[in-house]
Design a protein around this motif. Structure first.
Motif, mmCIF file in Angstrom:
data_model
loop_
_atom_site.group_PDB
_atom_site.id
_atom_site.type_symbol
_atom_site.label_atom_id
_atom_site.label_comp_id
_atom_site.label_asym_id
_atom_site.label_seq_id
_atom_site.Cartn_x
_atom_site.Cartn_y
_atom_site.Cartn_z
ATOM 1 N N ARG A 193 15.137 -12.400 37.047
ATOM 2 C CA ARG A 193 16.568 -12.714 37.103
ATOM 3 C C ARG A 193 16.992 -13.647 35.982
ATOM 4 O O ARG A 193 18.161 -13.668 35.592
ATOM 5 C CB ARG A 193 16.918 -13.323 38.463
ATOM 6 C CG ARG A 193 16.356 -14.717 38.717
ATOM 7 C CD ARG A 193 16.951 -15.328 39.968
ATOM 8 N NE ARG A 193 16.475 -16.701 40.164
ATOM 9 C CZ ARG A 193 16.963 -17.534 41.055
ATOM 10 N NH1 ARG A 193 17.937 -17.146 41.864
ATOM 11 N NH2 ARG A 193 16.488 -18.755 41.175
ATOM 12 N N SER A 194 16.061 -14.443 35.450
ATOM 13 C CA SER A 194 16.387 -15.366 34.365
ATOM 14 C C SER A 194 16.781 -14.635 33.086
ATOM 15 O O SER A 194 17.372 -15.239 32.176
ATOM 16 C CB SER A 194 15.204 -16.291 34.083
ATOM 17 O OG SER A 194 14.092 -15.557 33.595
ATOM 18 N N GLU A 195 16.463 -13.341 32.984
ATOM 19 C CA GLU A 195 16.805 -12.560 31.795
ATOM 20 C C GLU A 195 18.250 -12.074 31.815
ATOM 21 O O GLU A 195 18.721 -11.500 30.835
ATOM 22 C CB GLU A 195 15.851 -11.378 31.660
ATOM 23 C CG GLU A 195 14.409 -11.809 31.436
ATOM 24 C CD GLU A 195 13.435 -10.660 31.496
ATOM 25 O OE1 GLU A 195 12.425 -10.701 30.775
ATOM 26 O OE2 GLU A 195 13.680 -9.720 32.285
ATOM 27 N N LEU A 196 18.949 -12.304 32.935
ATOM 28 C CA LEU A 196 20.375 -12.004 33.015
ATOM 29 C C LEU A 196 21.137 -13.304 32.745
ATOM 30 O O LEU A 196 21.133 -14.224 33.556
ATOM 31 C CB LEU A 196 20.743 -11.457 34.396
ATOM 32 C CG LEU A 196 22.231 -11.197 34.657
ATOM 33 C CD1 LEU A 196 22.787 -10.167 33.678
ATOM 34 C CD2 LEU A 196 22.456 -10.737 36.097
ATOM 35 N N PHE A 197 21.783 -13.387 31.579
ATOM 36 C CA PHE A 197 22.435 -14.623 31.157
ATOM 37 C C PHE A 197 23.845 -14.756 31.708
ATOM 38 O O PHE A 197 24.312 -15.852 31.994
ATOM 39 C CB PHE A 197 22.478 -14.694 29.626
ATOM 40 C CG PHE A 197 21.121 -14.717 28.978
ATOM 41 C CD1 PHE A 197 20.005 -15.214 29.642
ATOM 42 C CD2 PHE A 197 20.954 -14.234 27.693
ATOM 43 C CE1 PHE A 197 18.759 -15.242 29.049
ATOM 44 C CE2 PHE A 197 19.716 -14.258 27.077
ATOM 45 C CZ PHE A 197 18.612 -14.757 27.760
ATOM 46 N N ASP A 198 24.556 -13.631 31.846
ATOM 47 C CA ASP A 198 25.945 -13.682 32.299
ATOM 48 C C ASP A 198 26.317 -12.338 32.915
ATOM 49 O O ASP A 198 25.774 -11.292 32.525
ATOM 50 C CB ASP A 198 26.875 -14.004 31.130
ATOM 51 C CG ASP A 198 28.312 -14.248 31.582
ATOM 52 O OD1 ASP A 198 28.498 -14.959 32.591
ATOM 53 O OD2 ASP A 198 29.232 -13.703 30.949
ATOM 54 N N CYS A 199 27.218 -12.383 33.885
ATOM 55 C CA CYS A 199 27.683 -11.154 34.542
ATOM 56 C C CYS A 199 29.156 -11.330 34.878
ATOM 57 O O CYS A 199 29.519 -12.212 35.661
ATOM 58 C CB CYS A 199 26.868 -10.879 35.804
ATOM 59 S SG CYS A 199 27.355 -9.370 36.689
ATOM 60 N N GLU A 200 30.001 -10.501 34.280
ATOM 61 C CA GLU A 200 31.448 -10.589 34.490
ATOM 62 C C GLU A 200 31.961 -9.267 35.048
ATOM 63 O O GLU A 200 31.641 -8.199 34.530
ATOM 64 C CB GLU A 200 32.160 -10.928 33.186
ATOM 65 C CG GLU A 200 33.657 -11.146 33.364
ATOM 66 C CD GLU A 200 34.339 -11.577 32.077
ATOM 67 O OE1 GLU A 200 35.565 -11.780 32.097
ATOM 68 O OE2 GLU A 200 33.629 -11.714 31.054
ATOM 69 N N ILE A 201 32.757 -9.361 36.114
ATOM 70 C CA ILE A 201 33.343 -8.180 36.738
ATOM 71 C C ILE A 201 34.766 -8.023 36.230
ATOM 72 O O ILE A 201 35.596 -8.925 36.396
ATOM 73 C CB ILE A 201 33.350 -8.310 38.276
ATOM 74 C CG1 ILE A 201 31.985 -8.766 38.796
ATOM 75 C CG2 ILE A 201 33.767 -6.984 38.908
ATOM 76 C CD1 ILE A 201 30.845 -7.841 38.477
ATOM 77 N N VAL A 202 35.058 -6.873 35.607
ATOM 78 C CA VAL A 202 36.351 -6.657 34.974
ATOM 79 C C VAL A 202 36.982 -5.382 35.524
ATOM 80 O O VAL A 202 36.365 -4.310 35.507
ATOM 81 C CB VAL A 202 36.203 -6.538 33.437
ATOM 82 C CG1 VAL A 202 37.557 -6.278 32.800
ATOM 83 C CG2 VAL A 202 35.567 -7.807 32.870
ATOM 84 N N ALA A 203 38.224 -5.504 36.006
ATOM 85 C CA ALA A 203 38.958 -4.332 36.481
ATOM 86 C C ALA A 203 39.454 -3.541 35.280
ATOM 87 O O ALA A 203 40.095 -4.083 34.380
ATOM 88 C CB ALA A 203 40.131 -4.762 37.350
#
Length: 273
Positions: free
Chosen positions: A72-82
């Motif tokens: 999970r540390s390899e995921l730096f950012d996660c943004e949900i965009v409509a």
């Protein structure tokens, strides 16, 4: 997370029929199904039809069970965009993992009933996880109680009657987390992602995954890839799923409906009450 623009259910007008004729006109609640594009470092990798809730969990779980991320540390950012026609899940991942993804990239269009659409080779289609080292032990009574608890916590299913669920049975016999989706694979990915978001992350070797669907090959593969050695399904497994469970050391139960069930692989983790 459910975006303001999206709800996991919608109200629609319906006709109710009885004995060959309209008996009433009313409204009903149905499950929403939205295209969700999973993007890595600006590149779209997969579009899945999913319920528009818990998408951060979905993104992390999918990334881990598909081998895109190893931790999970390899995921730096996660943004949900409509977006105009659906939802974009924009992820920033470690450069090393992104380079590896580009090398083995495939075009994958997901569906609620198929998790292998778009695989380009047989090796991509059938992946074999390493044998698990799970020490989980559960009684039949604990499993039946957990299945009943999962059903109580399927809130979207209670409203719409159209969704699957996946739940985590902790070592202490309690259901720790439940996730729902129109797709059974998505529900499991959401569960795995949710468990990995916890601090500390869940110990997959200590518990069991409960699913409201059949136990297909991919459901076993996803759970086993995280080190889970106990899978409980309300319906039947496939022959390939059973062979994979045998090879990976996974205890696989099907047709789990109190007061009975069928053990298809590695019964040693099921203990007497």
């Amino acid at each position: 997370m459910v975006l303001p623009e999206y709800s996991s259910s919608a109200e629609v007008a319906v006709e109710r029929w009885d004995n060959g004729a309209v008996s009433s006109r009313s409204h009903d609640m149905v499950a929403e199904e939205v295209p969700v594009a999973l993007e890595y470092n600006g590149i779209s990798h997969a579009v899945m039809m999913a319920s528009p809730a818990d998408l951060e969990d979905f993104a992390l779980g999918f990334s881990l069970t598909e081998g895109i991320l190893q931790d999970r540390s390899e995921l730096f950012d996660c943004e949900i965009v409509a977006a105009e026609d659906g939802i974009q899940v924009q992820m920033q991942i470690a450069t090393e993992r992104f380079v590896a993804l580009k090398e083995k990239r495939r075009n994958l269009t997901g569906r609620t009933g198929c998790g292998l659409c778009g695989a380009e080779t047989l090796q991509q289609a059938v992946r074999k996880p390493a044998p698990v080292a799970s020490q989980a032990r559960f009684s039949a009574a604990a499993i039946y109680a957990a299945m009943a608890e999962m059903q109580k916590r399927q809130h979207l299913q209670q409203v719409t009657g159209a969704t699957h669920a996946a739940a985590w049975l902790q070592a202490d016999g309690h259901v720790g987390l439940v996730r729902e989706d129109v797709g059974r694979h998505n529900a499991l990915d959401k569960l795995i992602g949710g468990l990995m978001q916890q601090n500390p992350p869940a110990d997959f070797a200590s518990g069991a995954v409960l699913i409201t669907s059949r136990a297909s090959y991919e459901m076993v593969q996803k759970a086993a890839s995280m080190g889970c050695g106990f899978i409980v399904a309300v319906s039947a497994p496939t022959a390939l799923a059973i062979r994979l469970a045998e090879q990976a050391g996974v205890t696989l139960l099907g047709f789990v409906r109190q007061p009975g069930h069928v053990v298809y692989a590695h019964p040693q983790r099921l203990v007497a009450a």
